[in-house]
Design a protein around this motif. Sequence first.
Motif, PDB file in Angstrom:
ATOM      1  N   MET A  93       0.828  -1.203   0.000  1.00 32.08           N
ATOM      2  CA  MET A  93       0.000   0.000   0.000  1.00 32.08           C
ATOM      3  C   MET A  93       0.868   1.260   0.000  1.00 32.08           C
ATOM      4  N   LEU A  94       1.918   1.262   0.816  1.00 35.38           N
ATOM      5  CA  LEU A  94       2.825   2.413   0.870  1.00 35.38           C
ATOM      6  C   LEU A  94       3.547   2.607  -0.461  1.00 35.38           C
ATOM      7  N   VAL A  95       3.991   1.501  -1.069  1.00 35.85           N
ATOM      8  CA  VAL A  95       4.695   1.593  -2.349  1.00 35.85           C
ATOM      9  C   VAL A  95       3.749   2.088  -3.448  1.00 35.85           C
ATOM     10  N   GLU A  96       2.531   1.591  -3.446  1.00 37.76           N
ATOM     11  CA  GLU A  96       1.581   2.042  -4.457  1.00 37.76           C
ATOM     12  C   GLU A  96       1.250   3.520  -4.286  1.00 37.76           C
ATOM     13  N   LEU A  97       1.119   3.978  -3.042  1.00 33.48           N
ATOM     14  CA  LEU A  97       0.868   5.403  -2.798  1.00 33.48           C
ATOM     15  C   LEU A  97       2.042   6.243  -3.294  1.00 33.48           C
ATOM     16  N   ARG A  98       3.256   5.771  -3.059  1.00 37.96           N
ATOM     17  CA  ARG A  98       4.439   6.485  -3.554  1.00 37.96           C
ATOM     18  C   ARG A  98       4.391   6.612  -5.075  1.00 37.96           C
ATOM     19  N   GLN A  99       3.977   5.545  -5.742  1.00 33.73           N
ATOM     20  CA  GLN A  99       3.885   5.584  -7.198  1.00 33.73           C
ATOM     21  C   GLN A  99       2.782   6.528  -7.662  1.00 33.73           C
ATOM     22  N   ARG A 100       1.637   6.482  -6.994  1.00 25.73           N
ATOM     23  CA  ARG A 100       0.477   7.278  -7.421  1.00 25.73           C
ATOM     24  C   ARG A 100       0.728   8.779  -7.319  1.00 25.73           C
ATOM     25  N   VAL A 101       1.535   9.202  -6.345  1.00 26.05           N
ATOM     26  CA  VAL A 101       1.813  10.637  -6.206  1.00 26.05           C
ATOM     27  C   VAL A 101       3.014  11.063  -7.034  1.00 26.05           C
ATOM     28  N   GLY A 102       3.627  10.117  -7.743  1.00 25.15           N
ATOM     29  CA  GLY A 102       4.727  10.466  -8.644  1.00 25.15           C
ATOM     30  C   GLY A 102       6.075  10.622  -7.979  1.00 25.15           C
ATOM     31  N   ALA A 103       6.223  10.135  -6.756  1.00 26.40           N
ATOM     32  CA  ALA A 103       7.526  10.211  -6.086  1.00 26.40           C
ATOM     33  C   ALA A 103       8.477   9.176  -6.693  1.00 26.40           C
ATOM     34  N   LEU A 104       9.758   9.482  -6.684  1.00 18.24           N
ATOM     35  CA  LEU A 104      10.755   8.587  -7.250  1.00 18.24           C
ATOM     36  C   LEU A 104      10.866   7.309  -6.413  1.00 18.24           C
ATOM     37  N   PRO A 105      11.252   6.190  -7.025  1.00 21.37           N
ATOM     38  CA  PRO A 105      11.389   4.932  -6.273  1.00 21.37           C
ATOM     39  C   PRO A 105      12.350   5.032  -5.094  1.00 21.37           C
ATOM     40  N   GLU A 106      13.368   5.891  -5.238  1.00 23.90           N
ATOM     41  CA  GLU A 106      14.344   6.023  -4.154  1.00 23.90           C
ATOM     42  C   GLU A 106      13.911   7.039  -3.089  1.00 23.90           C
ATOM     43  N   SER A 107      12.744   7.643  -3.255  1.00 23.71           N
ATOM     44  CA  SER A 107      12.254   8.600  -2.266  1.00 23.71           C
ATOM     45  C   SER A 107      11.949   7.876  -0.953  1.00 23.71           C
ATOM     46  N   PRO A 108      12.543   8.318   0.154  1.00 28.37           N
ATOM     47  CA  PRO A 108      12.278   7.637   1.430  1.00 28.37           C
ATOM     48  C   PRO A 108      10.823   7.869   1.892  1.00 28.37           C
ATOM     49  N   GLY A 149       8.221  16.514   0.178  1.00 25.96           N
ATOM     50  CA  GLY A 149       7.788  17.191  -1.039  1.00 25.96           C
ATOM     51  C   GLY A 149       6.374  16.867  -1.481  1.00 25.96           C
ATOM     52  N   ILE A 150       5.706  15.940  -0.796  1.00 22.52           N
ATOM     53  CA  ILE A 150       4.338  15.571  -1.163  1.00 22.52           C
ATOM     54  C   ILE A 150       3.386  16.055  -0.068  1.00 22.52           C
ATOM     55  N   PRO A 151       2.434  16.923  -0.395  1.00 19.80           N
ATOM     56  CA  PRO A 151       1.497  17.401   0.638  1.00 19.80           C
ATOM     57  C   PRO A 151       0.701  16.238   1.236  1.00 19.80           C
ATOM     58  N   PRO A 152       0.475  16.256   2.541  1.00 20.10           N
ATOM     59  CA  PRO A 152      -0.328  15.195   3.161  1.00 20.10           C
ATOM     60  C   PRO A 152      -1.706  15.053   2.528  1.00 20.10           C
ATOM     61  N   SER A 153      -2.281  16.187   2.094  1.00 15.45           N
ATOM     62  CA  SER A 153      -3.612  16.128   1.480  1.00 15.45           C
ATOM     63  C   SER A 153      -3.593  15.298   0.200  1.00 15.45           C
ATOM     64  N   ARG A 154      -2.482  15.366  -0.539  1.00 19.31           N
ATOM     65  CA  ARG A 154      -2.373  14.579  -1.779  1.00 19.31           C
ATOM     66  C   ARG A 154      -2.303  13.086  -1.450  1.00 19.31           C
ATOM     67  N   LEU A 155      -1.525  12.752  -0.442  1.00 18.94           N
ATOM     68  CA  LEU A 155      -1.425  11.348  -0.038  1.00 18.94           C
ATOM     69  C   LEU A 155      -2.779  10.820   0.429  1.00 18.94           C
ATOM     70  N   ALA A 156      -3.508  11.653   1.183  1.00 17.90           N
ATOM     71  CA  ALA A 156      -4.825  11.232   1.673  1.00 17.90           C
ATOM     72  C   ALA A 156      -5.802  11.056   0.521  1.00 17.90           C
ATOM     73  N   GLU A 157      -5.752  11.955  -0.469  1.00 20.17           N
ATOM     74  CA  GLU A 157      -6.643  11.847  -1.625  1.00 20.17           C
ATOM     75  C   GLU A 157      -6.389  10.549  -2.387  1.00 20.17           C
ATOM     76  N   GLU A 158      -5.112  10.202  -2.555  1.00 17.33           N
ATOM     77  CA  GLU A 158      -4.792   8.970  -3.274  1.00 17.33           C
ATOM     78  C   GLU A 158      -5.194   7.735  -2.464  1.00 17.33           C
ATOM     79  N   ALA A 159      -5.035   7.806  -1.140  1.00 22.78           N
ATOM     80  CA  ALA A 159      -5.471   6.692  -0.295  1.00 22.78           C
ATOM     81  C   ALA A 159      -6.979   6.510  -0.402  1.00 22.78           C
ATOM     82  N   ALA A 160      -7.705   7.629  -0.489  1.00 27.70           N
ATOM     83  CA  ALA A 160      -9.162   7.548  -0.660  1.00 27.70           C
ATOM     84  C   ALA A 160      -9.511   6.933  -2.008  1.00 27.70           C
ATOM     85  N   ALA A 161      -8.782   7.312  -3.040  1.00 30.26           N
ATOM     86  CA  ALA A 161      -9.061   6.792  -4.381  1.00 30.26           C
ATOM     87  C   ALA A 161      -8.763   5.299  -4.479  1.00 30.26           C
ATOM     88  N   MET A 162      -7.797   4.823  -3.721  1.00 32.05           N
ATOM     89  CA  MET A 162      -7.449   3.404  -3.746  1.00 32.05           C
ATOM     90  C   MET A 162      -8.558   2.543  -3.132  1.00 32.05           C
TER      91      MET A 162
END
Length: 274
Positions: A93-108, A149-162
């Motif tokens: 779930m965390l990896v998919e969220l990272r992908q959905r917001v466009g963060a790089l694979p190496e982004s911690p 670099g990713i707003p929490p609101s964006r992460l929450a929106e993607e979690a809702a969409a999932m």
Amino acid sequence: MRMTGRALGMLAVLTVATQLGGCASTPPLESAKLDGDPRSVVLHHPASGETTSVTYWRPGDGYDPAAMREIAVLFRDRRSDEVIPVDPALVDMLVELRQRVGALPESPIRITSGYRSSASNASLARTNPNVAENSYHMRGQAADFSIAGIPPSRLAEEAAAMQRGGYAMYAHTGHVHVDTGPFRTWTPKTGEPRAPQILEAQARARARAQALAQKSSGKGRVQLADAGTKAGKPPAKPAKTPGKAAALTPPDLSRVRVALAQVKEMPVQKTAKR
């Protein structure tokens, strides 16, 4: 990755626990959104400075036990150094969220809270109203996290969409909670705004209720006027109280009650396990 002596000692216990019991949920071999390529993740714990970078899933082999143990050590309870297996579906779930917001694979992915022992969770619950008594953190099924670099609101929106597991945004700390329990959300007890899509739905319902109430009030006045005209008399004027505005004709209460009931039937965000 740096580990405490106690954490290293817990690895043997963790290995046995993983072999005997596995994790809290059993995800499918192929995640719904992740492709068949190897899955890697970089996890960071801001307070301790620990970082782990692992490839935890490979085609044909599935989840790598050694990599999952490293993840579990980083997720450990920092108060007691206890380690338990982390649900592989949570890592996916965390990896998919990272992908959905466009963060790089190496982004911690910064994990501010992973596993909590029952004692740690109870201690936190006494001072933090957002800590649930039966939190999924106690099962290795939840994470409080952020990505630089990713707003929490964006992460929450993607979690809702999932639509997979629980999620909530905590604006005052800048983190998002996700877990592998039932799909749901809730309003944090520290004044954060509700999820945008829920706010929008509730606003539409209130607007419909207000429009219906106003329409009912206007219809009542028209009916009273018509009744006076049919009787051969001019429409009665509202009685005035000295020094006060004229009283309004009461609305049709039955229609108003129906409108209010529609608002009350909107989904309520429960403070569920989190």
